[in-house]
Design a protein around this motif. Structure first.
Motif, PDB file in Angstrom:
ATOM      1  N   GLU A 468       1.700  -0.785   0.154  1.00 44.67           N
ATOM      2  CA  GLU A 468       0.212  -0.042  -0.215  1.00 44.67           C
ATOM      3  C   GLU A 468       1.120   1.059   0.105  1.00 44.67           C
ATOM      4  O   GLU A 468       0.353   2.331  -0.594  1.00 44.67           O
ATOM      5  CB  GLU A 468      -1.210  -0.070   0.797  1.00 44.67           C
ATOM      6  N   ILE A 469       2.053   1.517   0.878  1.00 43.94           N
ATOM      7  CA  ILE A 469       2.466   2.476   0.876  1.00 43.94           C
ATOM      8  C   ILE A 469       3.454   2.714  -0.880  1.00 43.94           C
ATOM      9  O   ILE A 469       3.569   4.013  -1.255  1.00 43.94           O
ATOM     10  CB  ILE A 469       3.599   2.216   1.478  1.00 43.94           C
ATOM     11  N   GLU A 470       4.122   1.567  -1.218  1.00 50.87           N
ATOM     12  CA  GLU A 470       4.335   1.173  -2.380  1.00 50.87           C
ATOM     13  C   GLU A 470       3.220   2.423  -3.549  1.00 50.87           C
ATOM     14  O   GLU A 470       3.840   2.943  -4.645  1.00 50.87           O
ATOM     15  CB  GLU A 470       5.442  -0.120  -2.760  1.00 50.87           C
ATOM     16  N   ARG A 471       2.477   1.846  -3.170  1.00 50.17           N
ATOM     17  CA  ARG A 471       1.361   2.455  -4.396  1.00 50.17           C
ATOM     18  C   ARG A 471       0.952   3.405  -3.586  1.00 50.17           C
ATOM     19  O   ARG A 471       1.388   4.546  -4.530  1.00 50.17           O
ATOM     20  CB  ARG A 471       0.000   1.278  -3.796  1.00 50.17           C
ATOM     21  N   TYR A 472       0.998   3.818  -3.283  1.00 48.61           N
ATOM     22  CA  TYR A 472       0.940   6.110  -2.631  1.00 48.61           C
ATOM     23  C   TYR A 472       1.903   6.392  -2.681  1.00 48.61           C
ATOM     24  O   TYR A 472       2.012   7.239  -3.965  1.00 48.61           O
ATOM     25  CB  TYR A 472       1.271   5.422  -1.531  1.00 48.61           C
ATOM     26  N   PHE A 473       3.341   5.393  -2.888  1.00 47.56           N
ATOM     27  CA  PHE A 473       4.694   6.482  -4.098  1.00 47.56           C
ATOM     28  C   PHE A 473       4.533   6.373  -5.450  1.00 47.56           C
ATOM     29  O   PHE A 473       4.393   7.718  -6.437  1.00 47.56           O
ATOM     30  CB  PHE A 473       5.898   6.235  -3.482  1.00 47.56           C
ATOM     31  N   ARG A 474       3.699   5.256  -5.644  1.00 45.72           N
ATOM     32  CA  ARG A 474       3.692   5.476  -7.480  1.00 45.72           C
ATOM     33  C   ARG A 474       2.568   6.392  -7.684  1.00 45.72           C
ATOM     34  O   ARG A 474       2.485   6.873  -8.612  1.00 45.72           O
ATOM     35  CB  ARG A 474       3.418   3.740  -7.419  1.00 45.72           C
ATOM     36  N   GLU A 475       1.674   6.554  -7.478  1.00 48.87           N
ATOM     37  CA  GLU A 475       0.629   7.236  -7.401  1.00 48.87           C
ATOM     38  C   GLU A 475       0.292   8.633  -7.222  1.00 48.87           C
ATOM     39  O   GLU A 475      -0.063   9.780  -7.704  1.00 48.87           O
ATOM     40  CB  GLU A 475      -1.073   6.532  -7.058  1.00 48.87           C
ATOM     41  N   ASN A 476       1.154   9.169  -6.504  1.00 45.37           N
ATOM     42  CA  ASN A 476       1.234  11.067  -5.238  1.00 45.37           C
ATOM     43  C   ASN A 476       2.621  10.841  -5.364  1.00 45.37           C
ATOM     44  O   ASN A 476       2.875  12.432  -4.689  1.00 45.37           O
ATOM     45  CB  ASN A 476       0.760  10.849  -3.878  1.00 45.37           C
ATOM     46  N   GLY A 477       3.136  10.809  -5.726  1.00 44.99           N
ATOM     47  CA  GLY A 477       5.583  11.325  -5.662  1.00 44.99           C
ATOM     48  C   GLY A 477       5.354  11.833  -6.709  1.00 44.99           C
ATOM     49  O   GLY A 477       4.221  12.304  -7.643  1.00 44.99           O
ATOM     50  N   GLY A 478       6.481  12.613  -6.656  1.00 42.11           N
ATOM     51  CA  GLY A 478       6.853  13.406  -6.835  1.00 42.11           C
ATOM     52  C   GLY A 478       8.187  13.770  -6.668  1.00 42.11           C
ATOM     53  O   GLY A 478       8.787  12.911  -6.507  1.00 42.11           O
ATOM     54  N   CYS A 479       9.208  14.746  -8.157  1.00 40.86           N
ATOM     55  CA  CYS A 479      10.538  15.135  -8.218  1.00 40.86           C
ATOM     56  C   CYS A 479      10.972  15.978  -7.244  1.00 40.86           C
ATOM     57  O   CYS A 479       9.962  17.072  -6.854  1.00 40.86           O
ATOM     58  CB  CYS A 479      11.075  15.360  -9.327  1.00 40.86           C
ATOM     59  N   VAL A 480      12.022  16.405  -6.713  1.00 43.37           N
ATOM     60  CA  VAL A 480      13.248  17.770  -6.455  1.00 43.37           C
ATOM     61  C   VAL A 480      13.703  18.174  -7.357  1.00 43.37           C
ATOM     62  O   VAL A 480      14.293  19.609  -6.471  1.00 43.37           O
ATOM     63  CB  VAL A 480      13.226  17.450  -4.746  1.00 43.37           C
ATOM     64  N   SER A 481      13.683  18.099  -8.106  1.00 38.94           N
ATOM     65  CA  SER A 481      14.311  18.607  -9.327  1.00 38.94           C
ATOM     66  C   SER A 481      15.877  18.810  -9.342  1.00 38.94           C
ATOM     67  O   SER A 481      16.094  20.098  -9.467  1.00 38.94           O
ATOM     68  CB  SER A 481      13.500  19.568  -9.299  1.00 38.94           C
ATOM     69  N   HIS A 482      16.107  17.890  -8.940  1.00 39.14           N
ATOM     70  CA  HIS A 482      18.152  17.303  -8.562  1.00 39.14           C
ATOM     71  C   HIS A 482      18.056  16.668  -9.869  1.00 39.14           C
ATOM     72  O   HIS A 482      19.238  15.761  -9.525  1.00 39.14           O
ATOM     73  CB  HIS A 482      18.308  16.705  -7.154  1.00 39.14           C
ATOM     74  N   GLN A 483      17.929  17.116 -11.457  1.00 41.65           N
ATOM     75  CA  GLN A 483      18.222  16.110 -12.593  1.00 41.65           C
ATOM     76  C   GLN A 483      19.346  16.454 -12.696  1.00 41.65           C
ATOM     77  O   GLN A 483      20.129  17.341 -12.619  1.00 41.65           O
ATOM     78  CB  GLN A 483      17.149  16.483 -13.839  1.00 41.65           C
ATOM     79  N   VAL A 484      20.103  15.295 -12.979  1.00 43.93           N
ATOM     80  CA  VAL A 484      21.898  15.304 -13.727  1.00 43.93           C
ATOM     81  C   VAL A 484      22.126  14.052 -14.184  1.00 43.93           C
ATOM     82  O   VAL A 484      21.022  13.338 -14.621  1.00 43.93           O
ATOM     83  CB  VAL A 484      22.646  15.520 -12.027  1.00 43.93           C
ATOM     84  N   GLY A 485      22.809  14.465 -14.708  1.00 47.77           N
ATOM     85  CA  GLY A 485      23.332  12.817 -15.593  1.00 47.77           C
ATOM     86  C   GLY A 485      23.512  13.606 -17.172  1.00 47.77           C
ATOM     87  O   GLY A 485      24.128  11.796 -18.117  1.00 47.77           O
ATOM     88  N   THR A 486      23.181  13.986 -17.153  1.00 49.02           N
ATOM     89  CA  THR A 486      22.650  13.692 -19.732  1.00 49.02           C
ATOM     90  C   THR A 486      23.825  13.822 -20.330  1.00 49.02           C
ATOM     91  O   THR A 486      23.649  13.905 -21.337  1.00 49.02           O
ATOM     92  CB  THR A 486      21.763  14.245 -19.404  1.00 49.02           C
ATOM     93  N   CYS A 487      24.837  14.514 -19.754  1.00 47.95           N
ATOM     94  CA  CYS A 487      26.766  15.203 -20.111  1.00 47.95           C
ATOM     95  C   CYS A 487      27.607  14.150 -19.468  1.00 47.95           C
ATOM     96  O   CYS A 487      28.208  14.735 -19.129  1.00 47.95           O
ATOM     97  CB  CYS A 487      26.428  16.080 -21.013  1.00 47.95           C
ATOM     98  N   ARG A 488      27.505  12.578 -19.563  1.00 46.23           N
ATOM     99  CA  ARG A 488      28.099  12.511 -18.598  1.00 46.23           C
ATOM    100  C   ARG A 488      29.827  12.742 -18.082  1.00 46.23           C
ATOM    101  O   ARG A 488      29.589  12.307 -19.594  1.00 46.23           O
ATOM    102  CB  ARG A 488      27.549  10.710 -18.306  1.00 46.23           C
ATOM    103  N   MET A 489      30.483  13.088 -17.359  1.00 51.68           N
ATOM    104  CA  MET A 489      31.815  12.422 -17.810  1.00 51.68           C
ATOM    105  C   MET A 489      32.424  11.129 -17.221  1.00 51.68           C
ATOM    106  O   MET A 489      31.462  10.686 -16.870  1.00 51.68           O
ATOM    107  CB  MET A 489      32.697  13.638 -16.638  1.00 51.68           C
ATOM    108  N   GLY A 490      33.092  10.713 -18.235  1.00 48.68           N
ATOM    109  CA  GLY A 490      33.899   9.787 -18.056  1.00 48.68           C
ATOM    110  C   GLY A 490      34.974   9.002 -19.086  1.00 48.68           C
ATOM    111  O   GLY A 490      35.163  10.002 -20.076  1.00 48.68           O
ATOM    112  N   ASN A 491      34.930   8.211 -19.413  1.00 50.40           N
ATOM    113  CA  ASN A 491      36.296   7.525 -20.392  1.00 50.40           C
ATOM    114  C   ASN A 491      35.630   6.362 -21.342  1.00 50.40           C
ATOM    115  O   ASN A 491      37.015   5.974 -21.840  1.00 50.40           O
ATOM    116  CB  ASN A 491      37.811   7.857 -20.201  1.00 50.40           C
ATOM    117  N   ASP A 492      34.390   6.282 -21.039  1.00 50.91           N
ATOM    118  CA  ASP A 492      33.951   5.194 -21.066  1.00 50.91           C
ATOM    119  C   ASP A 492      33.188   5.164 -23.272  1.00 50.91           C
ATOM    120  O   ASP A 492      33.338   6.596 -23.729  1.00 50.91           O
ATOM    121  CB  ASP A 492      33.005   4.249 -20.688  1.00 50.91           C
TER     122      ASP A 492
END
Length: 544
Positions: A468-492
């Protein structure tokens, strides 16, 4: 005045957290010319100065891109609202003002992935250089830097009760989440100075704008990076209905953030070649990692009805109290309108590390869940406050395992991209949220916080089983706008930039913003993004 045909040493695209830093630092050399391009406008609004203004600007299209994700499969097809700053200062002009660096292990993990120079010992000097900390200089903090970091002066009794109750359930007090350890319960620090918001524009850019070698163009939407062969030579942008092109002698530096930097790369023909062709863009550099590796903090709230009229809901429900509180801020720069969105917090370990033999308490191991305690309650971002006295605790895993992606919807630079965050897809993320809610309830049953609670509003005591708790988060959750990673740093092969932040396969082009993070930092991302700007400026200057 048109800039068409002009040449600068550096063109910086995006006046957000990192862009303001990079432009200000590079222009410290009077022999260097810098152009800063920003799609949004000036940051003159009153609501961008008063800390509580985030309640107005978080869904204001005049200063906000107001993105919506594509339907998220694991959330039953829901779309999630993504506020992103579209103004000088970027998201630092509209965010919740919390200053959190993350954990030392976050940066050591970056270095372990092959990114030399990005371990905690490497980046700590940049955090300290950026800071003007209220406590002055120490091993962990700096003094005299552009970015003022303060402790909360206005402290609601709910926050004191929250921290004391956290202690009652075994969480140690922590008065500095950015110091020797992150684990525990305490007050957040904030980018506030004398009761006013300190955005990256106010900290870095405005003091630099009097320099003759720095030009700032607002209302300028980047269209594409100009390429000659495998080298970036300039930028094309639209302003006031006309197309202008400017040239870069040295480098073009993209600081558009996790959404706009990969979008601009793809519009410029840099990305997955097949996907670019499908979107109607001619590929120039096949770089399949552009737009991949998208990460964000997804979570949800537990909210309570308060026994006493001491919440922000109560202030905003009364016209007289709203005016009185606003007048207090105008005259004294203090009071309830002078605080960040989350005032107190908890970092606790509830996952695999918590099961170690030496982890007897939930704050003994490396934290993997963050609580953002708020003296208000309501819906997410655009939905406003509830009409009753209430407060909330936002819960999120700080190192989610779910990964998403971002792609072009069309070759039109003004069209929002496809955003597929893939929230809630990994079972580990779901499990941590369930455990986080249980800990939040345990804390709320402890005194003294229990004495402030009339009842649990959401999810409600009837929502009790793990399913029930998992379903609550699935249906009512949101983000806190901490988006990262789409131009990832690395060597691969999937990396977009190297450890010097240079775009792979393109000379004269770097990315310097939250999109380069290989993995999310354990907490809010503003501080880390400003650090990236500081370090990027040094990397750029060292290569000249």
């Amino acid at each position: 005045m048109t800039l068409d045909g002009k040449t600068f040493d550096y063109i910086v695209v995006g006046a957000g957290a990192a862009g303001c830093v990079v432009a200000a630092r590079l222009s410290e050399d009077p022999r260097t010319s810098v152009l800063l391009i920003e799609a949004g406008g000036e940051d003159r609004s009153f609501w961008l100065k008063i800390p509580v203004g985030y309640g107005r600007t978080i869904a204001d299209a005049r200063v906000n891109w107001c993105y919506q994700t594509d339907p998220v499969e694991a959330l039953g097809g829901r779309r999630i609202f993504w506020p992103r700053g579209k103004v000088l200062g970027g998201s630092t002009a509209i965010n919740g003002l919390i200053y959190i660096r993350g954990q030392a292990e976050d940066y050591d993990a970056w270095r372990a992935q092959g990114n030399a120079g990005w371990g905690y010992d490497d980046v700590l000097p940049y955090f300290r250089r950026a800071e003007d900390h209220a406590d002055g200089e120490s091993d962990y903090h700096g003094a005299g830097g552009p970015l003022h970091v303060s402790h909360l002066v206005e402290r609601n009794p709910l926050c004191d009760a929250f921290i004391e109750s956290a202690g009652a359930v075994g969480l140690a007090r922590n008065d500095d989440f950015n110091g020797a350890r992150q684990a525990g319960a305490g007050y957040y620090q904030a980018t506030i100075r004398r009761g006013e918001r300190v955005s990256a524009a106010r900290a870095y850019l405005h003091p630099a704008m009097s320099r003759p070698n720095l030009q700032v163009a607002t209302g300028a939407l980047a269209q594409r990076v100009l390429l000659e062969g495998a080298r970036a030579t300039g930028l094309e942008f639209a302003r006031a209905g006309t197309i202008e092109r400017v040239q870069a002698r040295a480098e073009v530096v993209l600081c558009g953030g996790t959404v706009n930097s990969p979008q601009l790369l793809m519009l410029s023909g840099i990305g997955n070649a097949n996907a670019l062709r499908e979107a109607g863009v001619q590929p120039h550099v096949d770089l399949p990692g552009v737009g991949q590796n998208l990460q964000d903090h997804y979570g949800g709230q537990i909210t309570w009805r308060c026994r006493y009229p001491i919440t922000m809901n109560d202030i905003m429900a009364s016209r007289w109290r709203t005016y009185a509180t606003g007048l207090r801020w105008l005259l004294r720069r203090d009071g309830p309108f002078s605080v960040p969105a989350g005032q107190a917090g908890v970092f606790a370990s509830l996952g695999d590390e918590a099961a170690r033999p030496d982890a007897a308490r939930p704050d003994a191991a490396r934290p993997d869940v963050q609580f953002l305690f708020q003296t208000f309650s309501g819906g997410y971002y655009e939905n406003g406050l509830y009409r009753f006295s209430g407060f909330a605790n936002f819960i999120c895993p700080v190192r989610p395992r779910s990964r998403g992606w971002l792609g072009l919807r069309s070759p039109d630079p003004a069209a929002p991209p496809q955003i597929h965050p893939n929230y809630f897809a990994d079972p580990h993320d779901r499990e941590l949220l369930v455990r986080g809610l249980k800990l939040a309830r345990k804390l709320a049953r402890a005194e003294p916080l229990a004495g402030f609670i009339e009842s649990e509003h959401l999810p409600g005591i009837d929502i009790d089983s793990d399913q029930e708790i998992e379903r609550y988060f699935r249906e009512n959750g949101g983000c806190v706008s901490h988006q990262v990673g789409t131009c990832r740093m690395g060597n691969d092969a999937q990396a977009v930039v190297d450890a010097q932040l240079r775009v792979r396969g393109v000379a004269g082009l770097r990315v310097a913003d939250a999109s380069i993070m290989p993995t999310l930092v354990s907490g809010n991302t503003n501080a880390a993004t400003i650090m990236i700007g500081e370090k990027a400026a040094d990397l750029i200057r060292a290569s000249r």
